[in-house]
Each structure stands twice: as structure tokens, then as C-alpha cells.
Design a protein around this motif. Sequence first.
Motif, PDB file in Angstrom:
ATOM      1  N   TYR A  10      43.434  41.191  36.099  1.00 47.55           N
ATOM      2  CA  TYR A  10      44.342  40.477  36.995  1.00 47.55           C
ATOM      3  C   TYR A  10      43.941  38.997  37.054  1.00 47.55           C
ATOM      4  CZ  TYR A  10      40.777  39.978  40.553  1.00 47.55           C
ATOM      5  OH  TYR A  10      39.639  39.606  41.219  1.00 47.55           O
ATOM      6  N   THR A  11      44.851  38.196  37.555  1.00 48.32           N
ATOM      7  CA  THR A  11      44.539  36.782  37.795  1.00 48.32           C
ATOM      8  C   THR A  11      44.796  36.466  39.266  1.00 48.32           C
ATOM      9  OG1 THR A  11      46.790  36.058  37.321  1.00 48.32           O
ATOM     10  CG2 THR A  11      45.251  36.098  35.467  1.00 48.32           C
ATOM     11  N   LEU A  43      34.104  38.119  35.354  1.00 53.26           N
ATOM     12  CA  LEU A  43      34.840  37.207  36.226  1.00 53.26           C
ATOM     13  C   LEU A  43      34.845  35.847  35.540  1.00 53.26           C
ATOM     14  CD1 LEU A  43      36.145  36.883  39.086  1.00 53.26           C
ATOM     15  CD2 LEU A  43      33.911  36.077  39.875  1.00 53.26           C
ATOM     16  N   CYS A  44      36.049  35.285  35.356  1.00 53.21           N
ATOM     17  CA  CYS A  44      36.176  33.957  34.759  1.00 53.21           C
ATOM     18  C   CYS A  44      36.745  33.038  35.831  1.00 53.21           C
ATOM     19  CB  CYS A  44      37.153  33.959  33.597  1.00 53.21           C
ATOM     20  SG  CYS A  44      36.803  35.181  32.345  1.00 53.21           S
ATOM     21  N   PHE A  50      41.087  32.488  38.983  1.00 56.16           N
ATOM     22  CA  PHE A  50      40.195  33.557  38.536  1.00 56.16           C
ATOM     23  C   PHE A  50      40.944  34.420  37.532  1.00 56.16           C
ATOM     24  CE2 PHE A  50      38.108  33.414  42.876  1.00 56.16           C
ATOM     25  CZ  PHE A  50      36.835  33.112  42.415  1.00 56.16           C
ATOM     26  N   ILE A  51      40.192  34.904  36.565  1.00 52.47           N
ATOM     27  CA  ILE A  51      40.668  35.995  35.712  1.00 52.47           C
ATOM     28  C   ILE A  51      39.558  37.030  35.804  1.00 52.47           C
ATOM     29  CG2 ILE A  51      41.267  36.735  33.368  1.00 52.47           C
ATOM     30  CD1 ILE A  51      41.677  33.654  32.799  1.00 52.47           C
ATOM     31  N   GLN A  52      39.898  38.240  36.166  1.00 51.42           N
ATOM     32  CA  GLN A  52      38.840  39.248  36.271  1.00 51.42           C
ATOM     33  C   GLN A  52      39.253  40.538  35.570  1.00 51.42           C
ATOM     34  OE1 GLN A  52      37.677  40.766  40.188  1.00 51.42           O
ATOM     35  NE2 GLN A  52      35.546  40.900  39.521  1.00 51.42           N
ATOM     36  N   ILE A  80      47.865  41.984  35.572  1.00 56.45           N
ATOM     37  CA  ILE A  80      48.326  41.759  34.198  1.00 56.45           C
ATOM     38  C   ILE A  80      48.362  43.079  33.425  1.00 56.45           C
ATOM     39  CG2 ILE A  80      47.895  40.508  32.018  1.00 56.45           C
ATOM     40  CD1 ILE A  80      48.445  38.621  34.329  1.00 56.45           C
ATOM     41  N   ASN A  81      47.325  43.867  33.615  1.00 57.49           N
ATOM     42  CA  ASN A  81      47.265  45.121  32.841  1.00 57.49           C
ATOM     43  C   ASN A  81      46.392  46.152  33.545  1.00 57.49           C
ATOM     44  OD1 ASN A  81      45.412  46.605  30.525  1.00 57.49           O
ATOM     45  ND2 ASN A  81      47.581  46.532  29.992  1.00 57.49           N
TER      46      ASN A  81
END
Length: 146
Positions: A10-11, A43-44, A50-52, A80-81
Motif C-alpha cells: 500500500y501507499t 517501509l520506503c 510511504f510505500i510499505q 495497491i495489491n
Amino acid sequence: MNKRLLRILYTSKTYNRLSKADLSKLLQQCRDNNDHINIKGILCYTGHDFIQVIEGPEEATIRLYHKILNDDRHYDCKLINISLSSSYIFNSWSMGYLDISHGDMQLLRQELPEKLSNDNAEIFAYQLRNYLNTTPQQNTAETIFI
Ligand SMILES: Cc1cc2nc3c(=O)[nH]c(=O)nc-3n(C[C@H](O)[C@H](O)[C@H](O)COP(=O)(O)O)c2cc1C
């Protein structure tokens, strides 16, 4: 194949750039908790988004995602997925961290819109793991002090 792990990508966004101390606290919390419930992931953070990826036993992963959705340190969570899997991608990471605001992450940043789609999610997760494994300074807890 026994698919008993759930993986969620997810973001989300932060209102303001999180301070080093807040980010450090967040990562420590992730790692402490995840260790106990067999959740792994990455975790980005771009300084704004954030993108995790979280992955683990189905029930624990759903319960964690629910907690994350209700966390007021971020907003606008976009799923997202979500997929089932028989193995971990982030096997060695209770929660890896990638600071993608740095210049050396420019290419990744540019490619994000394309990568952040349901179809590309699994390939993208593998690419993120490769970044983790090939970026030595990200391998330690020091990465939290960006
Ligand atoms: C972007 C983001 C990612 C998070 N990821 C995790 C995580 O991987 N594991 C975790 O336990 N908590 C994570 N959290 C924190 C949870 O939302 C929640 O605050 C925490 O799980 C509560 O832990 P507690 O029940 O021990 O107080 C995250 C929060 C944010 C904002």
C-alpha cells in the motif's frame, strides 16, 4: 502449493516530513512488534509518501494492516495489491527500510508510478528486496538515522 501467507502493498502520505526521531521510533515499533508475529516487509519513505509491503500469516497481517490504516501518522492509504503466497519475499527483514529521497534512489522514484500497480506489485517487491540487499548502509539499524 500451500499459500498461507498474505502480502499487502500500500501507499500513504504524511502531512509533514517525519523527523529522524519520529521515523526511528516508528521503525523500532515495527521491528519490535513484527518480530513477535512473524510479519516481515519493507517501509520506503520519500519524505512525503510511504510505500510499505507487509507479509505474514493471514490473520496477523490483516490485523496489522487494520491498525496501520487507523494510524494518524499518515493518511490517504491506498491499497495497491493484496495476494497470497507460500513464501516470504522479505525473509531477513522484520521491517527493512529504504530512504528513497536520496539522489541514488532517483531512478526508483521516477519509475514509481509505473511500478505501483496491482500487476507489477510482486516484481516490484522483489526489486525492493534487491535494493535492500545491495545497499549496505540500509542493512543496519543506522538506516533509521537518515
Ligand atoms: C507507515 C506506517 C507503517 C507501520 N508499519 C507497522 C508495522 O510494520 N508493524 C507494526 O507493528 N506497526 C506498524 N505501524 C504502527 C501501527 O500503525 C501501530 O501504531 C502499532 O502497530 C501499534 O502497536 P501497539 O499495538 O504495540 O501499540 C506502522 C505505522 C505507520 C504510520
